[in-house]
Design an enzyme around this catalytic site. Structure first.
Site, PDB file in Angstrom:
ATOM      1  N   ASP A  30     -24.543   7.673  29.219  1.00 57.23           N
ATOM      2  CA  ASP A  30     -23.781   7.214  30.382  1.00 57.23           C
ATOM      3  C   ASP A  30     -22.459   7.989  30.447  1.00 57.23           C
ATOM      4  OD1 ASP A  30     -23.742   4.180  32.030  1.00 57.23           O
ATOM      5  OD2 ASP A  30     -21.989   5.472  32.048  1.00 57.23           O
ATOM      6  N   ASN A  86     -29.007  -4.469  35.436  1.00 59.01           N
ATOM      7  CA  ASN A  86     -28.380  -5.128  36.583  1.00 59.01           C
ATOM      8  C   ASN A  86     -29.206  -4.953  37.857  1.00 59.01           C
ATOM      9  OD1 ASN A  86     -26.142  -5.672  34.911  1.00 59.01           O
ATOM     10  ND2 ASN A  86     -25.196  -3.710  35.418  1.00 59.01           N
ATOM     11  N   GLN A  93     -24.739  -4.106  39.820  1.00 56.33           N
ATOM     12  CA  GLN A  93     -25.470  -2.844  40.013  1.00 56.33           C
ATOM     13  C   GLN A  93     -24.690  -1.932  40.944  1.00 56.33           C
ATOM     14  OE1 GLN A  93     -29.480  -3.177  41.629  1.00 56.33           O
ATOM     15  NE2 GLN A  93     -30.003  -1.089  41.004  1.00 56.33           N
ATOM     16  N   HIS A  99     -32.531   1.043  36.235  1.00 56.80           N
ATOM     17  CA  HIS A  99     -32.178   1.631  34.936  1.00 56.80           C
ATOM     18  C   HIS A  99     -31.835   0.528  33.952  1.00 56.80           C
ATOM     19  CE1 HIS A  99     -28.543   1.337  37.409  1.00 56.80           C
ATOM     20  NE2 HIS A  99     -27.903   1.061  36.282  1.00 56.80           N
ATOM     21  N   HIS A 101     -29.473  -0.284  30.548  1.00 57.84           N
ATOM     22  CA  HIS A 101     -28.362   0.149  29.695  1.00 57.84           C
ATOM     23  C   HIS A 101     -28.683  -0.191  28.244  1.00 57.84           C
ATOM     24  CE1 HIS A 101     -25.273   0.495  32.986  1.00 57.84           C
ATOM     25  NE2 HIS A 101     -26.081  -0.367  33.570  1.00 57.84           N
TER      26      HIS A 101
HETATM   27  P1  5GP Z   1     -25.073  -0.083  37.049  1.00 58.18           P
HETATM   28  O1  5GP Z   1     -23.676  -0.599  37.277  1.00 58.18           O
HETATM   29  O2  5GP Z   1     -25.734   0.323  38.344  1.00 58.18           O
HETATM   30  O3  5GP Z   1     -25.934  -1.016  36.242  1.00 58.18           O
HETATM   31  O4  5GP Z   1     -24.910   1.187  36.121  1.00 58.18           O
HETATM   32  C1  5GP Z   1     -24.671   2.454  36.591  1.00 58.18           C
HETATM   33  C2  5GP Z   1     -24.213   3.266  35.406  1.00 58.18           C
HETATM   34  O5  5GP Z   1     -24.428   4.628  35.682  1.00 58.18           O
HETATM   35  C3  5GP Z   1     -22.739   3.112  35.055  1.00 58.18           C
HETATM   36  O6  5GP Z   1     -22.609   2.709  33.699  1.00 58.18           O
HETATM   37  C4  5GP Z   1     -22.155   4.524  35.286  1.00 58.18           C
HETATM   38  O7  5GP Z   1     -21.182   4.848  34.336  1.00 58.18           O
HETATM   39  C5  5GP Z   1     -23.380   5.393  35.172  1.00 58.18           C
HETATM   40  N1  5GP Z   1     -23.364   6.593  35.985  1.00 58.18           N
HETATM   41  C6  5GP Z   1     -23.077   6.682  37.321  1.00 58.18           C
HETATM   42  N2  5GP Z   1     -23.226   7.953  37.747  1.00 58.18           N
HETATM   43  C7  5GP Z   1     -23.621   8.677  36.668  1.00 58.18           C
HETATM   44  C8  5GP Z   1     -23.925  10.061  36.484  1.00 58.18           C
HETATM   45  O8  5GP Z   1     -23.867  10.886  37.408  1.00 58.18           O
HETATM   46  N3  5GP Z   1     -24.310  10.451  35.248  1.00 58.18           N
HETATM   47  C9  5GP Z   1     -24.401   9.570  34.202  1.00 58.18           C
HETATM   48  N4  5GP Z   1     -24.792  10.055  33.016  1.00 58.18           N
HETATM   49  N5  5GP Z   1     -24.098   8.262  34.326  1.00 58.18           N
HETATM   50  C10 5GP Z   1     -23.710   7.830  35.544  1.00 58.18           C
END
Ligand code: 5GP
Ligand code: ZN
Length: 137
Positions: A30, A86, A93, A99, A101
Site C-alpha cells: 500500500d 471495506n 472504501q 481489495h 488489506h
Molecule cells: P480502501 O480505503 O478503498 O479500503 O483502500 C484503498 C487503499 O489503497 C488505501 O490504503 C490507499 O493507501 C491505497 N492506494 C490508493 N491508491 C494507491 C496506489 O496507486 N497504489 C498503491 N500501492 N496503493 C494505493
C-alpha cells in the site's frame, strides 16, 4: 474497467511493489500504509466490492490471504495481523475495486482499527434477526 487504478495496477499497466502475482491476483504494498508492511490483495478481475465478486474469485481469496498474510507477518516480524476489507464509502472504501488489506500489527502501535463496544438490546436483536430472515440470499 478502463479508468480503474487497481485494474491498471493488478494488470501490470502501472508498476507497483509486488509481493506476489498469479493469474488471478496481484499483492502489492500500500502506498499509504497504516503500518510497516501494509499490503493489498487485488484480484485482476474488476469487481467494485465484495457483493459483486464472482464466487470463483471469492473462493480463492481466503486461501491466498492465509498464505500471504502468514508469510508477510513472519517476514515483518509482526506481533499480529489485521485483515480488513471495506465496502462502500460509509465503511471507508476509497477505491472501488475489491481489495483486501493485510495490515501487520506491532505491540503498542497506534494503528486505529478499533471501536468502542456498544450493547445489543433484546428488542434490537429480535429486529435484526427478523429483518435478516426476510431478506433474500
Ligand atoms: P480502501 O480505503 O478503498 O479500503 O483502500 C484503498 C487503499 O489503497 C488505501 O490504503 C490507499 O493507501 C491505497 N492506494 C490508493 N491508491 C494507491 C496506489 O496507486 N497504489 C498503491 N500501492 N496503493 C494505493
Ligand atoms: Zn478495477
Amino acid at each position: 474497467m478502463k479508468q480503474c487504478i487497481f485494474c491498471k495496477i493488478a494488470g501490470g499497466e502501472i508498476p507497483s511493489a509486488t509481493l506476489y502475482e498469479d493469474e488471478d491476483f496481484r499483492v502489492i504494498l500500500d502506498l499509504g500504509p497504516a503500518s510497516k508492511g501494509h499490503a493489498l490483495v487485488l484480484p485482476k478481475y474488476h469487481a467494485a466490492n465484495l457483493y459483486e465478486l464472482p464466487d470463483e474469485i471469492a473462493a480463492k481469496v481466503f486461501p491466498l490471504i492465509k498464505r500471504i498474510g502468514g508469510r508477510l507477518a513472519r517476514a515483518m516480524g509482526s506481533d499480529g495481523l489485521n485483515v480488513v476489507q471495506n465496502n462502500g464509502e460509509a465503511a471507508g472504501q476509497t477505491v472501488f475495486h475489491f481489495h483486501v488489506h493485510l495490515i501487520p500489527r506491532y505491540q503498542g502501535d497506534q494503528v486505529g482499527i478499533a471501536w468502542e463496544p456498544g450493547s445489543l438490546s433484546e428488542e434490537q436483536k429480535e429486529q435484526i434477526l427478523k429483518n435478516y430472515a426476510k431478506e433474500e440470499e
